[in-house]
Structure formats: structure tokens, C-alpha cells
Scaffold this motif. Structure first.
Motif, PDB file in Angstrom:
ATOM      1  N   VAL A 287     -25.439  18.920 -26.722  1.00 19.44           N
ATOM      2  CA  VAL A 287     -24.024  18.634 -26.973  1.00 19.44           C
ATOM      3  C   VAL A 287     -23.312  19.691 -27.798  1.00 19.44           C
ATOM      4  N   ARG A 288     -24.030  20.666 -28.300  1.00 16.66           N
ATOM      5  CA  ARG A 288     -23.393  21.644 -29.187  1.00 16.66           C
ATOM      6  C   ARG A 288     -22.331  22.444 -28.423  1.00 16.66           C
ATOM      7  N   PRO A 289     -21.086  22.438 -28.887  1.00 10.59           N
ATOM      8  CA  PRO A 289     -20.000  23.101 -28.150  1.00 10.59           C
ATOM      9  C   PRO A 289     -20.254  24.572 -27.882  1.00 10.59           C
ATOM     10  N   THR A 290     -20.906  25.261 -28.804  1.00  7.98           N
ATOM     11  CA  THR A 290     -21.141  26.691 -28.608  1.00  7.98           C
ATOM     12  C   THR A 290     -22.414  26.963 -27.823  1.00  7.98           C
ATOM     13  N   GLY A 291     -23.072  25.890 -27.362  1.00  9.42           N
ATOM     14  CA  GLY A 291     -24.242  26.050 -26.524  1.00  9.42           C
ATOM     15  C   GLY A 291     -25.467  26.486 -27.291  1.00  9.42           C
ATOM     16  N   LEU A 292     -26.437  27.008 -26.564  1.00  9.53           N
ATOM     17  CA  LEU A 292     -27.716  27.387 -27.144  1.00  9.53           C
ATOM     18  C   LEU A 292     -27.554  28.506 -28.175  1.00  9.53           C
ATOM     19  N   THR A 293     -26.617  29.426 -27.942  1.00  9.26           N
ATOM     20  CA  THR A 293     -26.420  30.522 -28.891  1.00  9.26           C
ATOM     21  C   THR A 293     -26.055  29.999 -30.269  1.00  9.26           C
ATOM     22  N   GLY A 294     -25.126  29.030 -30.278  1.00 11.21           N
ATOM     23  CA  GLY A 294     -24.723  28.450 -31.544  1.00 11.21           C
ATOM     24  C   GLY A 294     -25.867  27.749 -32.241  1.00 11.21           C
ATOM     25  N   LEU A 295     -26.695  27.090 -31.456  1.00 13.02           N
ATOM     26  CA  LEU A 295     -27.839  26.392 -32.036  1.00 13.02           C
ATOM     27  C   LEU A 295     -28.797  27.380 -32.685  1.00 13.02           C
ATOM     28  N   LEU A 296     -29.088  28.473 -32.003  1.00 11.91           N
ATOM     29  CA  LEU A 296     -30.041  29.440 -32.521  1.00 11.91           C
ATOM     30  C   LEU A 296     -29.513  30.143 -33.769  1.00 11.91           C
ATOM     31  N   ARG A 297     -28.199  30.154 -33.971  1.00 11.29           N
ATOM     32  CA  ARG A 297     -27.635  30.724 -35.189  1.00 11.29           C
ATOM     33  C   ARG A 297     -27.808  29.762 -36.374  1.00 11.29           C
ATOM     34  N   GLY A 298     -28.248  28.555 -36.070  1.00 10.03           N
ATOM     35  CA  GLY A 298     -28.546  27.616 -37.139  1.00 10.03           C
ATOM     36  C   GLY A 298     -27.363  26.820 -37.644  1.00 10.03           C
ATOM     37  N   ALA A 299     -26.245  26.862 -36.890  1.00 11.88           N
ATOM     38  CA  ALA A 299     -25.059  26.103 -37.316  1.00 11.88           C
ATOM     39  C   ALA A 299     -25.272  24.634 -36.981  1.00 11.88           C
ATOM     40  N   ARG A 300     -25.461  23.809 -37.995  1.00 12.34           N
ATOM     41  CA  ARG A 300     -25.723  22.398 -37.772  1.00 12.34           C
ATOM     42  C   ARG A 300     -24.775  21.527 -38.585  1.00 12.34           C
ATOM     43  N   ALA A 301     -24.161  20.594 -37.935  1.00 13.83           N
ATOM     44  CA  ALA A 301     -23.335  19.619 -38.635  1.00 13.83           C
ATOM     45  C   ALA A 301     -24.223  18.430 -38.978  1.00 13.83           C
ATOM     46  N   ARG A 302     -24.156  17.980 -40.209  1.00 14.74           N
ATOM     47  CA  ARG A 302     -25.015  16.886 -40.656  1.00 14.74           C
ATOM     48  C   ARG A 302     -24.852  15.634 -39.811  1.00 14.74           C
ATOM     49  N   ALA A 303     -23.625  15.309 -39.447  1.00 17.17           N
ATOM     50  CA  ALA A 303     -23.398  14.109 -38.643  1.00 17.17           C
ATOM     51  C   ALA A 303     -24.102  14.215 -37.288  1.00 17.17           C
ATOM     52  N   GLU A 304     -24.062  15.424 -36.704  1.00 17.49           N
ATOM     53  CA  GLU A 304     -24.719  15.658 -35.425  1.00 17.49           C
ATOM     54  C   GLU A 304     -26.229  15.476 -35.545  1.00 17.49           C
ATOM     55  N   VAL A 305     -26.789  16.050 -36.587  1.00 20.56           N
ATOM     56  CA  VAL A 305     -28.233  15.949 -36.799  1.00 20.56           C
ATOM     57  C   VAL A 305     -28.635  14.490 -36.995  1.00 20.56           C
ATOM     58  N   ASP A 306     -27.861  13.767 -37.770  1.00 23.06           N
ATOM     59  CA  ASP A 306     -28.171  12.358 -38.000  1.00 23.06           C
ATOM     60  C   ASP A 306     -28.093  11.563 -36.701  1.00 23.06           C
ATOM     61  N   ARG A 307     -27.118  11.873 -35.895  1.00 24.79           N
ATOM     62  CA  ARG A 307     -26.984  11.159 -34.618  1.00 24.79           C
ATOM     63  C   ARG A 307     -28.134  11.500 -33.682  1.00 24.79           C
ATOM     64  N   ALA A 308     -28.533  12.767 -33.662  1.00 22.95           N
ATOM     65  CA  ALA A 308     -29.664  13.182 -32.830  1.00 22.95           C
ATOM     66  C   ALA A 308     -30.941  12.474 -33.269  1.00 22.95           C
ATOM     67  N   ARG A 309     -31.167  12.425 -34.573  1.00 22.99           N
ATOM     68  CA  ARG A 309     -32.350  11.716 -35.081  1.00 22.99           C
ATOM     69  C   ARG A 309     -32.277  10.228 -34.738  1.00 22.99           C
ATOM     70  N   GLY A 310     -31.060   9.699 -34.756  1.00 23.93           N
ATOM     71  CA  GLY A 310     -30.884   8.302 -34.406  1.00 23.93           C
ATOM     72  C   GLY A 310     -31.302   8.003 -32.975  1.00 23.93           C
ATOM     73  N   TRP A 311     -30.966   8.905 -32.049  1.00 23.56           N
ATOM     74  CA  TRP A 311     -31.372   8.699 -30.662  1.00 23.56           C
ATOM     75  C   TRP A 311     -32.879   8.880 -30.489  1.00 23.56           C
ATOM     76  N   LEU A 312     -33.465   9.836 -31.196  1.00 19.60           N
ATOM     77  CA  LEU A 312     -34.916   9.990 -31.132  1.00 19.60           C
ATOM     78  C   LEU A 312     -35.602   8.720 -31.627  1.00 19.60           C
ATOM     79  N   THR A 313     -35.056   8.124 -32.685  1.00 27.26           N
ATOM     80  CA  THR A 313     -35.611   6.878 -33.209  1.00 27.26           C
ATOM     81  C   THR A 313     -35.435   5.750 -32.201  1.00 27.26           C
TER      82      THR A 313
END
Length: 246
Positions: free
Chosen positions: A106-132
């Protein structure tokens, strides 16, 4: 089509060379329900999914969602419209962790943005929520290549759910999955449906189909030949003879 909110397909056609994969297929899936799409190998089910989700362009016909024409739209635009999709062969990044796979979906900037390490806390929490929610939170820091096939299927679904689709298309979710995970997938489909999501499930496992589906569409030679609730499909002679082995 009577249900403007739902996914409706009219006269969809697609040929590859001289082989007709879809032959004027017209289907209206029940919005808010669990729909199944069954049929023998080669009946056009995956091509049908690919045309709906923008992976390939149909030769003719129309796909509408919530009254909007999405025929031939780019896959990301169809996701944005509210339709998510898994694949028969899991599409995950094998050398990325489960958590990063879900974030990349779901990251708007795609894989490049992810590899740069730009993480929004809300996004990470939501991702962990779905894994759970999908029962694989203990694999958050495990690379996808080190997960079982069934776990990868759950991971792919977590990524799809991160985009918050109203309608989810599942392409053979039971394929290669052990019985314990298969039960979990079936339970998840019913739970998520009860929370308001519509499902369309392509599947060969008739036990799963009959246990989770409200409505079943039977495909043969690129078009539907029967549809109805599981009780009706069970007694349809064409289905019994050709697909259920009875």
C-alpha cells in the motif's frame, strides 16, 4: 444489472490466437455475499479474473463496479475503486519480511519508498494488525521465502486487505494449503464477509466452496452454465457429472 453497488460483468470475451478463453460471459456477483466461481481447468476462470482486475484487456464486453465502468482500467486503479485480488501463485517478495511485504502493498511511493525506510507508525501498526488477524504475527520479521506456501497465501491476503477493498477476489486459496490453514482461510472469509466485505472465490476444493459460499457460479468453456446457492448447485446434473464427480 440490478445491483449498482456490486461487481457485474456483461458479455466479456477474450481469445488468445484461435483459442476462445471467454465467450460472452455475463455474471452478476451478489454484493455483500461470498460468491464462488467453479469449473474445470481451462474453463476460463483465471482469464476472467485477469480481465476483471486489469491484468489483461478483454476483447469485448464490460466490467462495472458500483455502477462505474472499470473495463480495461489499470490494476492500481481497480484496487483504488475497491476491488482487491490474490493470485493462484502467490505474489510476495521472497527476500522481504512479512511485515515489509504487507507495507509494500500500500505504500504510495512503492517499493523504492519502502527500501528508503520511510515508515508511518500508523501504517506499521495496521500492517501488524492484519498479520495478527491472519494468525501470522509471529512471522513479522521472517523473510517470505522461509514461510510455508500456506503462510505465504495468508501473507498475500494481508497485503490485499491493507488497501481496504470492499470486494476481494481469491484465486484458488486452498491450493497447496494444509488442512489446518485451510480451515483458517475458510473461517477468515466468513468473518471478513460478516464485517461487510464481498468475496469472489475461484476454487477446486468443493468442501471449502460448499462451506463458505452463499452463491456459486459454474463456468465451462468460457461462460457460466449454472448459478445459485450451494443447495441448488449440489443437485444440478451438469455440475454433478462434470465437476463434483457424482
Amino acid at each position: 444489472m440490478s445491483e449498482a453497488r456490486g461487481l457485474a460483468i456483461a458479455g466479456l470475451t477474450k481469445a488468445f490466437g484461435g483459442v476462445v478463453a471467454l465467450d460472452g460471459a455475463t455474471v452478476e456477483f451478489q454484493h455483500g455475499k461470498v460468491n464462488a466461481l467453479i469449473g474445470p481447468n481451462g474453463s476460463g476462470k483465471t482469464t476472467f479474473f485477469n480481465c476483471i482486475t486489469g491484468m489483461i484487456r478483454p476483447d469485448g464486453g464490460q466490467v462495472t463496479y458500483r455502477g462505474r465502468d472499470i473495463t480495461g482500467a489499470a490494476p492500481h486503479r481497480i484496487v483504488h475503486a475497491g476491488v482487491g485480488r490474490t493470485f493462484q501463485l502467490c505474489r510476495v517478495f521472497p527476500r522481504m519480511t512479512a511485515l515489509d511485504n504487507v507495507l509494500a502493498a500500500v505504500r504510495p511511493t512503492g517499493l523504492t519508498g519502502l527500501l528508503r525506510g520511510a515508515r508511518a507508525r500508523a501504517e506499521v501498526d495496521r500492517a501488524r494488525g492484519w498479520l495478527t488477524r491472519l494468525g501470522i504475527e509471529h512471522l513479522a520479521d521472517v523473510e517470505a521465502r522461509n514461510m510455508s506456501w500456506g503462510q505465504q497465501k495468508l501473507l498475500e491476503l494481508a497485503g490485499v486487505l491493507m488497501s481496504d477493498p470492499e470486494t476481494v477476489l481469491l484465486d484458488e486459496p486452498a491450493g497447496g494449503v494444509n488442512p489446518a490453514l485451510l480451515d483458517r482461510i475458510g473461517t477468515l472469509v466468513r468473518e471478513l464477509n460478516a464485517e461487510g466485505r464481498t468475496f469472489v472465490v475461484v476454487e477446486h476444493n468443493m468442501d471449502l466452496v460448499m462451506s463458505v459460499s452463499d452463491h456459486i457460479v459454474v463456468f465451462d468453456r468460457g461462460r457460466p452454465i449454472a448459478e445459485g446457492p450451494p443447495s441448488l448447485i449440489r443437485s444440478d446434473e451438469r455440475v454433478l457429472g462434470a465437476y463434483l464427480g457424482v
